[in-house]
Design a protein around this motif. Structure first.
Motif, PDB file in Angstrom:
ATOM      1  N   LEU A  97     -14.321  15.332  18.068  1.00 30.07           N
ATOM      2  CA  LEU A  97     -13.485  15.184  16.874  1.00 30.07           C
ATOM      3  C   LEU A  97     -12.228  16.046  16.968  1.00 30.07           C
ATOM      4  N   LEU A  98     -12.366  17.246  17.489  1.00 28.75           N
ATOM      5  CA  LEU A  98     -11.191  18.097  17.671  1.00 28.75           C
ATOM      6  C   LEU A  98     -10.233  17.500  18.693  1.00 28.75           C
ATOM      7  N   GLU A  99     -10.777  16.905  19.737  1.00 28.25           N
ATOM      8  CA  GLU A  99      -9.936  16.247  20.748  1.00 28.25           C
ATOM      9  C   GLU A  99      -9.185  15.064  20.136  1.00 28.25           C
ATOM     10  N   TYR A 100      -9.851  14.317  19.270  1.00 27.07           N
ATOM     11  CA  TYR A 100      -9.213  13.189  18.591  1.00 27.07           C
ATOM     12  C   TYR A 100      -8.056  13.672  17.713  1.00 27.07           C
ATOM     13  N   LEU A 101      -8.304  14.740  16.957  1.00 28.98           N
ATOM     14  CA  LEU A 101      -7.236  15.292  16.118  1.00 28.98           C
ATOM     15  C   LEU A 101      -6.091  15.845  16.963  1.00 28.98           C
ATOM     16  N   GLN A 102      -6.426  16.437  18.090  1.00 31.63           N
ATOM     17  CA  GLN A 102      -5.389  16.951  18.978  1.00 31.63           C
ATOM     18  C   GLN A 102      -4.545  15.810  19.530  1.00 31.63           C
ATOM     19  N   LYS A 103      -5.173  14.690  19.837  1.00 31.44           N
ATOM     20  CA  LYS A 103      -4.428  13.530  20.333  1.00 31.44           C
ATOM     21  C   LYS A 103      -3.472  13.017  19.262  1.00 31.44           C
ATOM     22  N   LYS A 104      -3.940  12.951  18.018  1.00 25.82           N
ATOM     23  CA  LYS A 104      -3.064  12.519  16.924  1.00 25.82           C
ATOM     24  C   LYS A 104      -1.896  13.486  16.755  1.00 25.82           C
ATOM     25  N   GLN A 105      -2.172  14.779  16.848  1.00 28.42           N
ATOM     26  CA  GLN A 105      -1.104  15.773  16.731  1.00 28.42           C
ATOM     27  C   GLN A 105      -0.124  15.628  17.882  1.00 28.42           C
ATOM     28  N   TYR A 106      -0.624  15.387  19.074  1.00 29.71           N
ATOM     29  CA  TYR A 106       0.218  15.189  20.257  1.00 29.71           C
ATOM     30  C   TYR A 106       1.176  14.022  20.042  1.00 29.71           C
ATOM     31  N   GLU A 107       0.651  12.904  19.540  1.00 26.05           N
ATOM     32  CA  GLU A 107       1.491  11.728  19.295  1.00 26.05           C
ATOM     33  C   GLU A 107       2.537  12.014  18.230  1.00 26.05           C
ATOM     34  N   ALA A 108       2.141  12.735  17.186  1.00 25.51           N
ATOM     35  CA  ALA A 108       3.101  13.086  16.137  1.00 25.51           C
ATOM     36  C   ALA A 108       4.171  14.034  16.674  1.00 25.51           C
ATOM     37  N   ASN A 109       3.775  14.959  17.531  1.00 30.19           N
ATOM     38  CA  ASN A 109       4.742  15.899  18.100  1.00 30.19           C
ATOM     39  C   ASN A 109       5.735  15.195  19.018  1.00 30.19           C
TER      40      ASN A 109
END
Length: 116
Positions: free
Chosen positions: A93-105
């Motif tokens: 779940l943390l990896e999924y959120l990190q991926k979303k943050q990466y895309e937003a960044n």
């Protein structure tokens, strides 16, 4: 910049000016790390197998095994398995959120680069 997929990226003139003066920091807006999901799935399966095996042994051989082994060793082993697969789910779940943050960044960085 924690915007987790915000579609409307607000880039003010102050932000553009800051990155114009500090262009090296613009690359810090994106996170280039990627975690191997297969690694997490192996831990999930391993933890689940430990939990199921200890519960099956406890259920099937409760009359053969002693009280200590049945109530302490197998319970601790089961809890260890639960901790392993629970931790792997949390990491996923943390990896999924990190991926979303990466895309937003990346989107945020690209918007700033357009204005530069």
């Amino acid at each position: 910049m924690f915007n987790f997929g915000v579609k409307n990226l607000e880039i003010t003139d102050e932000i553009v000016e800051y990155y114009r003066n500090n262009p090296n920091e613009l690359d810090l807006l994106i996170d280039k790390e990627d975690f191997n999901i297969r690694f997490l799935s192996y831990f999930f399966i391993f933890g689940l197998a430990i939990t199921i095996a200890s519960r099956v042994i406890s259920f099937s051989f409760s009359d053969v095994l002693g009280e200590f082994i049945n109530h302490v060793v197998l319970d601790v082993t089961s809890e260890m398995g639960i901790a392993i697969f629970g931790g792997s789910i949390t990491a996923y779940l943390l990896e999924y959120l990190q991926k979303k943050q990466y895309e937003a960044n990346i989107a945020y960085r690209n918007e700033i680069k357009k204005r530069l």
